[in-house]
Write an enzyme that holds these catalytic residues in place. Structure first.
Site, PDB file in Angstrom:
ATOM      1  N   HIS A  93       0.856  -1.194   0.000  1.00  0.00           N
ATOM      2  CA  HIS A  93       0.000   0.000   0.000  1.00  0.00           C
ATOM      3  C   HIS A  93       0.895   1.248   0.000  1.00  0.00           C
ATOM      4  O   HIS A  93       1.982   1.243   0.565  1.00  0.00           O
ATOM      5  CB  HIS A  93      -0.900  -0.023   1.239  1.00  0.00           C
ATOM      6  CG  HIS A  93      -1.961   1.035   1.210  1.00  0.00           C
ATOM      7  ND1 HIS A  93      -1.689   2.344   1.516  1.00  0.00           N
ATOM      8  CD2 HIS A  93      -3.275   0.978   0.891  1.00  0.00           C
ATOM      9  CE1 HIS A  93      -2.814   3.048   1.391  1.00  0.00           C
ATOM     10  NE2 HIS A  93      -3.787   2.250   1.011  1.00  0.00           N
ATOM     11  N   GLU A 150      -3.956   2.949  -6.908  1.00  0.00           N
ATOM     12  CA  GLU A 150      -4.295   4.031  -5.984  1.00  0.00           C
ATOM     13  C   GLU A 150      -3.388   5.224  -6.278  1.00  0.00           C
ATOM     14  O   GLU A 150      -2.251   5.281  -5.812  1.00  0.00           O
ATOM     15  CB  GLU A 150      -4.172   3.580  -4.519  1.00  0.00           C
ATOM     16  CG  GLU A 150      -3.038   2.605  -4.246  1.00  0.00           C
ATOM     17  CD  GLU A 150      -2.510   2.665  -2.819  1.00  0.00           C
ATOM     18  OE1 GLU A 150      -3.234   3.088  -1.921  1.00  0.00           O
ATOM     19  OE2 GLU A 150      -1.345   2.300  -2.622  1.00  0.00           O
TER      20      GLU A 150
HETATM   21  P1  PGA Z   1      -9.398   6.339   1.223  1.00  0.00           P
HETATM   22  O1  PGA Z   1      -8.215   5.264   1.193  1.00  0.00           O
HETATM   23  O2  PGA Z   1     -10.634   5.634   0.751  1.00  0.00           O
HETATM   24  O3  PGA Z   1      -9.502   6.778   2.664  1.00  0.00           O
HETATM   25  O4  PGA Z   1      -8.998   7.442   0.292  1.00  0.00           O
HETATM   26  C1  PGA Z   1      -8.044   4.554  -0.008  1.00  0.00           C
HETATM   27  C2  PGA Z   1      -6.826   3.681  -0.031  1.00  0.00           C
HETATM   28  O5  PGA Z   1      -6.042   3.704   0.931  1.00  0.00           O
HETATM   29  O6  PGA Z   1      -6.635   2.966  -1.038  1.00  0.00           O
END
Ligand code: PGA
Length: 228
Positions: A93, A150
């Protein structure tokens, strides 16, 4: 009907009492859409609370050790999840890459450990070079993995990418690496989820903040199904 993945990532949130309250509230919902696969990734100490959960979800973890079981204090090896209901593991992540210095090499070791333990690795990427590194260093990922796209500006910011941009990124990944599931993550809400879930090259979404409230998360799941 397209089946859509909704992955809730609790990150480093919730005491035991708060997690129990979430599970109790979420359990009251009976009418889960059949075309949505829900994955919840709580903090490790919450996992036993989900063992008797009365709702249809898959259980995941937010990270895993790059090493096998053994003398690695503080780490949890993928093989140690045997006998639990944990079947999914998030790897790399952006918050782990940023705050814990995770490199592409470390991500690859985590992928190898997870695949050999029979878990589904969800490798998070914000640029295509990170996907290329997975292909070079841990090609076994492509047996059963998923990518989670992301973009850095969208994570936790309240400013999502556009569904068209996310779909274009996923289309490019698909042409480079073949058909594998690709999720979008970054400020997904009940209001915008359908516009991501309905994109041709996206197989679903990952949700941080909006997964912390059981009512908001359930509404997001229902809305994800409405256009799929
Ligand atoms: P968020 O996090 O929905 O709070 O923007 C998304 C992620 O960590 O992929």
């Amino acid at each position: 009907m397209k089946s859509v993945v909704v992955l809730g990532n609790w990150k480093s949130n919730k005491t035991l009492a708060e997690a129990k309250a979430w599970i109790e509230a979420f359990s009251k919902h009976k009418d889960f859409p059949v075309n949505i696969q829900v994955i919840v990734c709580p903090a490790l100490h919450h996992i036993p609370l989900f063992m008797d959960a009365k709702f249809p979800i898959h259980l995941g973890v937010q990270d895993v050790s790059p090493f096998p079981a053994g003398s690695y204090t503080g780490a949890v090896a993928a093989s140690l999840f045997a006998g639990t209901q944990v079947s999914v593991v998030m790897i790399g992540h952006s918050e782990r890459r940023k705050h814990f210095g995770e490199s592409n090499e470390m991500v690859a070791e985590k992928v190898k450990q997870s695949v050999s333990a029979g878990m589904i690795p969800v490798v998070c990427i914000s640029e295509s070079t990170q996907a290329e590194a997975v292909k070079q260093l841990a090609p076994q990922f492509f047996q059963k993995g998923m990518f989670l796209y992301e973009p850095l500006f969208a994570v936790g910011s309240g400013t999502p990418d556009t569904p068209l941009n996310a779909n274009a990124f996923a289309a490019k990944l698909t042409s480079d690496f073949g058909r594998i599931p690709i999720l979008y993550g970054g400020s997904v809400t009940p209001e915008n989820v359908a516009s991501f879930a309905s994109q041709e090259y996206l197989s679903g979404v990952a949700v941080g903040k909006a997964s912390l409230d059981p009512e908001i998360f359930f509404q997001l799941i229902v809305n994800a199904s409405s256009r799929s």
